[in-house]
Design a protein around this motif. Structure first.
Motif, PDB file in Angstrom:
ATOM      1  N   VAL A 179       0.836  -1.198   0.000  1.00 55.48           N
ATOM      2  CA  VAL A 179       0.000   0.000   0.000  1.00 55.48           C
ATOM      3  C   VAL A 179       0.873   1.251   0.000  1.00 55.48           C
ATOM      4  N   ASN A 180       0.497   2.207  -0.838  1.00 58.31           N
ATOM      5  CA  ASN A 180       1.199   3.491  -0.865  1.00 58.31           C
ATOM      6  C   ASN A 180       1.102   4.145   0.511  1.00 58.31           C
ATOM      7  N   PRO A 181       2.216   4.625   1.078  1.00 54.82           N
ATOM      8  CA  PRO A 181       2.163   5.188   2.435  1.00 54.82           C
ATOM      9  C   PRO A 181       1.191   6.351   2.576  1.00 54.82           C
ATOM     10  N   PHE A 182       0.929   7.090   1.505  1.00 54.22           N
ATOM     11  CA  PHE A 182      -0.021   8.191   1.585  1.00 54.22           C
ATOM     12  C   PHE A 182      -1.443   7.682   1.815  1.00 54.22           C
ATOM     13  N   THR A 183      -1.704   6.430   1.424  1.00 48.63           N
ATOM     14  CA  THR A 183      -3.025   5.843   1.624  1.00 48.63           C
ATOM     15  C   THR A 183      -3.319   5.630   3.099  1.00 48.63           C
ATOM     16  N   PHE A 184      -2.271   5.497   3.903  1.00 48.94           N
ATOM     17  CA  PHE A 184      -2.477   5.283   5.327  1.00 48.94           C
ATOM     18  C   PHE A 184      -3.083   6.506   6.010  1.00 48.94           C
ATOM     19  N   ILE A 185      -2.956   7.672   5.415  1.00 51.68           N
ATOM     20  CA  ILE A 185      -3.468   8.893   6.047  1.00 51.68           C
ATOM     21  C   ILE A 185      -4.986   8.832   6.217  1.00 51.68           C
ATOM     22  N   PRO A 186      -5.777   8.673   5.143  1.00 55.91           N
ATOM     23  CA  PRO A 186      -7.234   8.568   5.345  1.00 55.91           C
ATOM     24  C   PRO A 186      -7.627   7.302   6.092  1.00 55.91           C
ATOM     25  N   PHE A 187      -6.869   6.217   5.900  1.00 53.02           N
ATOM     26  CA  PHE A 187      -7.191   4.965   6.600  1.00 53.02           C
ATOM     27  C   PHE A 187      -7.066   5.147   8.111  1.00 53.02           C
ATOM     28  N   MET A 188      -5.973   5.777   8.567  1.00 52.10           N
ATOM     29  CA  MET A 188      -5.776   5.986  10.003  1.00 52.10           C
ATOM     30  C   MET A 188      -6.771   7.001  10.550  1.00 52.10           C
ATOM     31  N   VAL A 245      -4.232  10.224  32.198  1.00 46.52           N
ATOM     32  CA  VAL A 245      -3.173   9.778  31.283  1.00 46.52           C
ATOM     33  C   VAL A 245      -3.838   9.082  30.102  1.00 46.52           C
ATOM     34  N   ILE A 246      -3.588   9.574  28.883  1.00 50.29           N
ATOM     35  CA  ILE A 246      -4.239   9.038  27.683  1.00 50.29           C
ATOM     36  C   ILE A 246      -3.193   8.677  26.637  1.00 50.29           C
ATOM     37  N   GLU A 247      -3.331   7.487  26.062  1.00 50.88           N
ATOM     38  CA  GLU A 247      -2.490   7.142  24.927  1.00 50.88           C
ATOM     39  C   GLU A 247      -2.992   7.904  23.705  1.00 50.88           C
ATOM     40  N   GLN A 248      -2.102   8.648  23.072  1.00 49.85           N
ATOM     41  CA  GLN A 248      -2.468   9.401  21.882  1.00 49.85           C
ATOM     42  C   GLN A 248      -2.263   8.531  20.657  1.00 49.85           C
ATOM     43  N   PHE A 249      -3.362   8.149  20.029  1.00 50.86           N
ATOM     44  CA  PHE A 249      -3.282   7.347  18.809  1.00 50.86           C
ATOM     45  C   PHE A 249      -4.518   7.644  17.974  1.00 50.86           C
ATOM     46  N   LYS A 250      -4.536   8.840  17.371  1.00 55.40           N
ATOM     47  CA  LYS A 250      -5.654   9.278  16.545  1.00 55.40           C
ATOM     48  C   LYS A 250      -6.962   9.275  17.334  1.00 55.40           C
ATOM     49  N   ASN A 251      -6.918   9.800  18.548  1.00 51.35           N
ATOM     50  CA  ASN A 251      -8.117   9.852  19.396  1.00 51.35           C
ATOM     51  C   ASN A 251      -8.173  11.191  20.136  1.00 51.35           C
ATOM     52  N   ASP A 252      -8.019  12.280  19.390  1.00 51.62           N
ATOM     53  CA  ASP A 252      -7.897  13.617  19.969  1.00 51.62           C
ATOM     54  C   ASP A 252      -9.077  13.996  20.860  1.00 51.62           C
ATOM     55  N   ALA A 266       8.581  10.761  19.253  1.00 47.40           N
ATOM     56  CA  ALA A 266       7.950  12.005  18.803  1.00 47.40           C
ATOM     57  C   ALA A 266       7.498  11.837  17.359  1.00 47.40           C
ATOM     58  N   ASN A 267       6.292  12.286  17.053  1.00 48.56           N
ATOM     59  CA  ASN A 267       5.751  12.154  15.699  1.00 48.56           C
ATOM     60  C   ASN A 267       4.702  13.230  15.464  1.00 48.56           C
ATOM     61  N   SER A 268       4.183  13.263  14.253  1.00 48.76           N
ATOM     62  CA  SER A 268       3.258  14.332  13.856  1.00 48.76           C
ATOM     63  C   SER A 268       1.958  14.313  14.648  1.00 48.76           C
ATOM     64  N   TRP A 269       1.597  13.177  15.243  1.00 52.07           N
ATOM     65  CA  TRP A 269       0.365  13.102  16.015  1.00 52.07           C
ATOM     66  C   TRP A 269       0.472  13.818  17.360  1.00 52.07           C
ATOM     67  N   VAL A 270       1.670  13.962  17.875  1.00 47.68           N
ATOM     68  CA  VAL A 270       1.828  14.508  19.223  1.00 47.68           C
ATOM     69  C   VAL A 270       2.629  15.802  19.269  1.00 47.68           C
ATOM     70  N   ASN A 271       3.470  16.044  18.269  1.00 47.71           N
ATOM     71  CA  ASN A 271       4.326  17.231  18.324  1.00 47.71           C
ATOM     72  C   ASN A 271       3.529  18.521  18.484  1.00 47.71           C
ATOM     73  N   SER A 272       2.419  18.621  17.751  1.00 47.40           N
ATOM     74  CA  SER A 272       1.624  19.851  17.791  1.00 47.40           C
ATOM     75  C   SER A 272       0.966  20.077  19.146  1.00 47.40           C
ATOM     76  N   GLU A 277      -0.747  17.244   7.480  1.00 49.30           N
ATOM     77  CA  GLU A 277      -1.175  18.458   8.172  1.00 49.30           C
ATOM     78  C   GLU A 277      -2.514  18.945   7.621  1.00 49.30           C
ATOM     79  N   ILE A 278      -2.650  18.945   6.316  1.00 55.16           N
ATOM     80  CA  ILE A 278      -3.906  19.382   5.705  1.00 55.16           C
ATOM     81  C   ILE A 278      -5.044  18.419   6.061  1.00 55.16           C
ATOM     82  N   SER A 279      -4.772  17.124   5.963  1.00 52.11           N
ATOM     83  CA  SER A 279      -5.786  16.122   6.296  1.00 52.11           C
ATOM     84  C   SER A 279      -6.220  16.232   7.751  1.00 52.11           C
ATOM     85  N   HIS A 280      -5.227  16.414   8.638  1.00 54.06           N
ATOM     86  CA  HIS A 280      -5.536  16.500  10.063  1.00 54.06           C
ATOM     87  C   HIS A 280      -6.349  17.760  10.372  1.00 54.06           C
ATOM     88  N   ARG A 281      -5.933  18.870   9.806  1.00 51.33           N
ATOM     89  CA  ARG A 281      -6.560  20.149  10.135  1.00 51.33           C
ATOM     90  C   ARG A 281      -7.979  20.270   9.583  1.00 51.33           C
TER      91      ARG A 281
END
Length: 515
Positions: free
Chosen positions: A95-104, A135-142, A163-169, A207-211
């Protein structure tokens, strides 16, 4: 002595009145995530605190002191499995790694909604129970960050990776895409021009997908269940502390703001004696043992027949014994030197001195454990961060990597023999292990200290960086660039008009000569 130490710590906490009520939320229905959440919960209980853990799983042997409470998200695991029932996880390698963005994004919304609507979870939040810290595990559950507002308690986020894009911000941490690869990509910090271009594109796309897509959906979920804890910016919650399941021995050095703390390896326990059959199997392996596991999410029986046959042929030729974590009762064509099992005590096996090699999918927990025990790896990554972890192992010199698409008897045999016969891989693994062990404070003690710290200091706002108060265009100085551009353009225009006027005014007048 260890028991006496824990009793002393517990008595001190009780006597001094420092025992905290802590809510730990690990909603992802993956066994590896529960290992991290439960290890944290048990460690906090051992430190004298009262812990309630929310998870799709339960500890089969919970602490007996009455300070550990489990809230099981019944049906959460089945709800996620129903969305993936037609997916062969091994197919994700292509799978193309960009496909993981909407999937996740989709999976994150499903997991968050499943958690918020769970009957046991709703019973907990509708009770009069109070907590000193969440205490919350951050995994696409904002959306779950609203729990900090609901309980009026400091918020601690734990990342199941570095550190990754899900938590840095969440804490305003800088992450230049010029040398920090995205977790979906199989890059290391030494990226060429093309890789940096792809990495930047991934950064912007996420960033665009998340925002514009993921955040609005999460805000709606939070508002639906906790309307008083959501404003126009989303959940009303400041992250006081970000704990990272990471360490310098595993990950590349990257920037950290003051409220980010590495606690990688906190789930690793001192090795115990193996069950009798495994102990004899490993003890009697005069030529060594190879341990083979593809983790808790991948089912090795789902591999295509060509890959399975390549593994059977390559492993069957070895003089070493092989422990293979296999998800079925029988393995057709199993060689005599191979022992299968649906579960193995992985940490204790890796600690055995006769284990020479770990064939792994490259998951972060497995990577952490193999570095802890100094065992080189052959990585066969499939999806997620596995490819990046494998690339790091190759770059650090303690492992080799093969794509599942490249599996052949020859490739496997060559890689395994190289790892077994070239001492540099084991030497590098031992070197990394020494770095992981060289700590002034144990990672679980460090996590406990910082959680207590943010409670003592009312959320520790003094650790909060000013980047969190800036808009994106202020953070990237876009407003200044535009202002300077406007000033420069104005000056150039003014100069042009002045020069034009001067030139025109100095033109000699042409007079007609009279004959």
């Amino acid at each position: 002595m260890k028991i006496l130490y824990h009793i002393t710590v517990l008595l001190q906490a009780l006597c001094l009145g420092n025992s905290l009520k802590i809510l730990v939320v690990f909603p992802l229905p993956g066994p590896s995530h529960f290992i991290l959440g439960n290890s944290l919960a048990r460690g906090l209980v051992e430190a004298g605190h009262e812990v309630t853990i929310v998870s799709p799983f339960e500890d089969k042997n919970p602490p007996k002191n009455g300070r550990y409470t489990s809230v099981k998200l019944e049906g959460a695991k089945e709800a996620i499995e129903s969305t993936n029932e037609n997916i062969n996880m091994f197919d994700l390698v292509n799978v193309n790694p960009f496909t993981f963005i909407p999937f996740m994004n989709f999976m994150g919304n499903v997991i968050t909604n499943t958690t918020l609507t769970n009957a046991n979870f709703k019973k907990l939040i509708n009770s009069d129970q109070k907590f000193d810290v969440v205490v919350i595990e951050q995994f696409k559950n904002d959306a779950l960050r609203v729990l900090a507002c609901h309980y009026q308690a400091p918020l601690v986020i734990i990342s199941s990776m570095g550190a990754n894009s899900w938590v840095n911000s969440l804490v305003g941490n800088p992450a230049p895409p010029s040398y920090i690869p995205d977790l979906y990509l199989s890059y290391t910090r030494n990226m060429n021009l093309w890789q940096r271009s792809v990495n930047l594109l991934m950064y912007l796309t996420k960033e665009i997908s998340h925002r514009f897509f993921f955040t609005p959906a999460q805000n709606e979920l939070a508002k639906k269940h906790f309307p008083k804890c959501v404003d126009e910016n989303g959940p009303i919650a400041n992250v006081s502390l970000l704990l990272l399941n990471s360490h310098e021995s595993i990950d590349d050095p990257v920037p950290y703001v003051p409220n980010m703390v590495n606690i990688g390896g906190y789930h690793v326990n001192p090795p115990k004696s193996l069950p009798k059959d495994l102990q004899e199997f490993c003890d009697n392996a005069t030529d060594g043992v190879i341990y083979f596991s593809m983790g808790s999410n991948l089912k090795p029986s789902d591999m295509n027949q060509e890959s399975k046959q390549a593994l059977l042929s390559a492993l069957g030729k070895l003089k070493q014994k092989v422990l293979w974590k296999w998800d079925e009762d029988h393995l057709p064509g199993k060689p005599e030197n191979v022992k299968i099992g649906k579960w193995f005590p992985q940490q204790d096996i890796l600690a055995h001195p006769n284990v020479k090699l770990f064939i792994t999918h490259g998951g972060l927990l497995s990577t952490t454990e193999t570095i802890y025990h100094g065992v080189p790896i052959l990585a066969i990554p499939v999806f997620g961060d596995q490819k990046m972890n494998a690339a790091k192992a190759v770059a650090a010199g303690y492992g080799l990597s093969l794509s599942i698409n490249e599996l052949s008897e020859e490739n496997l045999s060559n890689s395994i023999n190289e790892l077994l016969n070239n001492s540099k891989y084991r030497d590098n693994a031992k070197r990394r292990s020494a770095i992981m062990h060289d700590r002034k404070v144990k990672p679980m003690d460090l996590a406990t200290y910082w959680i207590e710290f943010v409670v003592r200091h009312k959320g520790a706002p003094h650790l909060r960086v000013a980047a969190l108060d800036l808009t994106w265009y202020q953070y990237f100085l876009v407003d200044i660039v535009l202002l300077v551009g406007a000033v420069v353009a104005s000056l150039m225009l003014a100069s042009y008009l002045i020069l034009k006027k001067l030139c025109c005014s100095k033109k000699p007048s042409r007079k007609m000569k009279k004959n």
